[in-house]
Design an enzyme around this catalytic site. Structure first.
Site, mmCIF file in Angstrom:
data_model
loop_
_atom_site.group_PDB
_atom_site.id
_atom_site.type_symbol
_atom_site.label_atom_id
_atom_site.label_comp_id
_atom_site.label_asym_id
_atom_site.label_seq_id
_atom_site.Cartn_x
_atom_site.Cartn_y
_atom_site.Cartn_z
ATOM 1 N NE ARG A 123 39.399 40.930 -40.938
ATOM 2 C CZ ARG A 123 39.398 42.248 -40.797
ATOM 3 N NH1 ARG A 123 40.542 42.897 -40.779
ATOM 4 N NH2 ARG A 123 38.276 42.910 -40.672
ATOM 5 C CD GLU B 155 44.108 41.920 -35.375
ATOM 6 O OE1 GLU B 155 43.156 42.680 -35.098
ATOM 7 O OE2 GLU B 155 44.681 41.938 -36.470
ATOM 8 C CG HIS C 83 43.700 45.768 -37.122
ATOM 9 N ND1 HIS C 83 42.965 44.615 -36.986
ATOM 10 C CD2 HIS C 83 43.229 46.354 -38.251
ATOM 11 C CE1 HIS C 83 42.092 44.512 -37.972
ATOM 12 N NE2 HIS C 83 42.237 45.570 -38.754
#
Length: 579
Positions: free
Chosen positions: A268, A297, A317
């Site tokens: 994370r 993000e 990601h």
């Protein structure tokens, strides 16, 4: 005997269970769409086709992507379940907008930091995730970043595409013999460890909750964080984003690491202080970083301290982004959501105790007993609140018994008899806390091969509807499981044998011939059949308790007539347990 005082802050939440292949009443009350119609499931982000196809077999699917916060709130009011990935923010406002209809939120992935768990629990909404399907994909991406960073693959590729042949600038470092420090030794971290070992790396790890035996089995040494920081050449981060892990890698931590170490993060973004990492890179304390996740993000491109640096490898990601993982995640989360809507246990529950499957299998026969004891005890309580309750476990395992699920079911049984609010196993703890109920747990030595030989409950009050249940200033009950069926084995100081199924009539009497027949006659006059009867007495001709299992509840008039029979001191319609 050991006493565990949990007090007002006890964290209790759990799920229902099945018994003898049937979904128990406890389970059915956790989450369930309206009977007679398919539940509606809102899917707010792209989900694998296999998952959508599965979902359509049991639910009405509303696949609406890119919703604004207002659109999301409007749609959840019409939905029984919501499936999200990482972009949708399921806030308190979203739960409140559902007005109680939303029964389960499914996170297609591991992290649940985009879901307000406190609000979900307050609203009685179960949250489930898909923690295993993308484990391998995330581990593989971590290893890909490790190798790409060590050999400057991304930078060399960009250089060649600019028409350059610059071999000297992109000389890398060998992995063989280097120490990889894994911070967060869970499912993904352990898979990274296995692969790093295969590359010839020495692997160490820090995780305060990891098993040293499991780590040793794959050749990994667990050690304190400071020792990891001092020894690691590469750091691979795999912890969840929690208040305790937010910005864990900050200026202080970067100052402790071996100079020139390298950082990989596929966990994370928030576990790294991005500005601090930029400062560590500038100072040469960290030589390179490879990041798949970001504090925001997508990150804010302009002026971002890391995205445009040549010593940082960036991916958007992609940890779970393999074709296989996407399909597996979709299937896993749909399974969890559908099971929850059907009232079945979900091992993927986040805001409920995550009891291992093997433990859950052992506990299942006792879950109905736990809730039944709670209901029975509170049904005997007279008017007025109580604040202190004890749950007793007789077990051959002592303090090793995981009691969370049992304790929560007891509490659920109690609360359903003391509040008009909707109670399920997700919000039982919160409601108990609001009512000021203190729960203590007592573990007693038990016998036999089962995980439990018996359970008990005591509610500290002298105000009761049935004085025969009082024992030393508390309503006291004990029970056990026989052939998968929960039984009461003791009421107050009286031994009984009462199945916690159907309707039960409880009678306190002076033991004498003819009373059983007289009670049976009164019930027969109302065409009520007795399915079983148990009598516990202190001695011949002395005080006794008669417990009758009956096919249907008698009228108040019949109960009153029974209570007036010669020798009978009190009669009470005790409990009605639905199967």
């Amino acid at each position: 005997m050991q006493l565990h005082q949990l007090g007002r802050n006890a964290q209790l939440s759990a799920r229902g269970a099945t018994r003898s292949g049937r979904v128990s009443r406890a389970a059915r009350t956790v989450v369930r769409a309206d009977a007679g119609s398919k539940p509606t499931v809102l899917v707010s982000e792209k989900l694998g086709a296999a998952g959508i196809d599965m979902l359509k077999k049991t639910a009405n699917v509303d696949a609406s992507y890119g919703l604004s916060p207002e659109e999301l709130k409007a749609k959840v009011a019409l939905s029984d379940a919501l499936i999200v990935r990482s972009a949708t923010k399921v806030t308190r406002e979203v739960f409140e907008a559902s007005k109680g209809r939303l029964k389960v939120v499914g996170r297609a992935g591991v992290g649940i930091d985009n879901v307000d768990l406190v609000a979900a629990t307050e609203c009685g909404c179960l949250v489930v995730n898909a923690p295993t399907a993308n484990t391998i994909a995330a581990a593989e991406h971590g290893i890909a970043l490790l190798c790409a960073m060590a050999r400057n693959v991304a930078q060399a590729d960009a250089s060649m595409k600019m028409g350059k042949w610059d071999r000297n600038t992109y000389v890398g470092t060998s992995l063989t013999g280097k120490t990889v420090a894994i911070i967060g030794f869970g499912k993904v971290g352990s898979e990274v460890a296995r692969r790093a070992k295969g590359l010839g790396c020495k692997v160490i790890a820090y995780d305060p909750f990891a098993s040293a035996e499991m780590a040793k089995a794959i050749g990994v040494t667990l050690m304190p964080l400071d020792d990891c920081l001092a020894q690691g050449d590469f750091f691979s981060l795999h912890m969840p984003l929690l208040p305790t892990t937010k910005n864990l890698f900050n200026d202080e931590v970067f100052a402790k690491i071996k100079k020139g170490a390298r950082i990989i993060n596929v966990a994370r973004g928030g576990v790294i202080d991005e500005a601090a990492l930029a400062r560590a890179l500038d100072a040469g304390q960290v030589s390179q970083a490879a990041l798949d996740v970001w504090a925001d993000e997508p990150p804010k491109w302009e002026g971002h301290p890391l995205v445009n640096r040549p010593d940082v490898v960036c991916t958007p990601h992609l940890g779970a982004s393999t074709t296989e993982a996407q399909e597996d995640v979709a299937i896993e989360i749909v399974d969890a959501v559908v099971d929850a809507l059907m009232g079945k246990l979900s091992a993927n529950a986040v805001n409920a105790p995550m009891v291992p499957a093997e433990v859950l299998k052992e506990l299942q026969p006792f879950i109905a007993l736990a809730e039944g004891l709670g209901k029975a005890a509170v049904s005997l309580t007279g008017e007025g609140a109580f604040t202190d309750m004890s749950v007793i476990y007789q077990t051959p395992r002592g303090d090793d018994l995981d009691t969370r699920l049992l304790r929560a079911n007891v509490l659920k049984g109690v609360l359903e008899g003391t509040t008009t609010a909707m109670v399920n196993l997700v919000n039982a703890d919160l409601l108990a806390k609001k009512r000021g109920i203190n729960v203590a747990e007592v573990t007693e030595s038990g016998t036999g091969n089962d995980v439990l030989s018996g359970m008990g409950i005591k509610i500290q009050t002298t105000n009761t509807k049935f004085s025969g249940a009082l024992d030393k200033g508390a309503i006291s009950l004990q029970g056990s499981v026989r052939n998968g069926i929960p039984f009461l084995t003791r009421i107050g100081s009286f031994d009984v044998e009462v199945a916690l199924e159907g309707s039960l009539l409880l009678i306190r009497q002076i033991d004498q011939p003819g009373l059983v027949a007289a009670v049976a006659t009164k019930l027969a006059n109302e065409k009520i059949n007795i399915s079983f009867m148990s009598v516990g007495r202190t001695g011949a001709g002395q005080e006794a308790i008669m417990a009758c299992g009956i096919d249907s509840p008698p009228s108040a008039a019949t109960v009153s007539e029974i209570s007036k029979l010669n020798g009978i001191q009190e009669a009470l319609m005790f409990i009605e347990t639905q199967n």
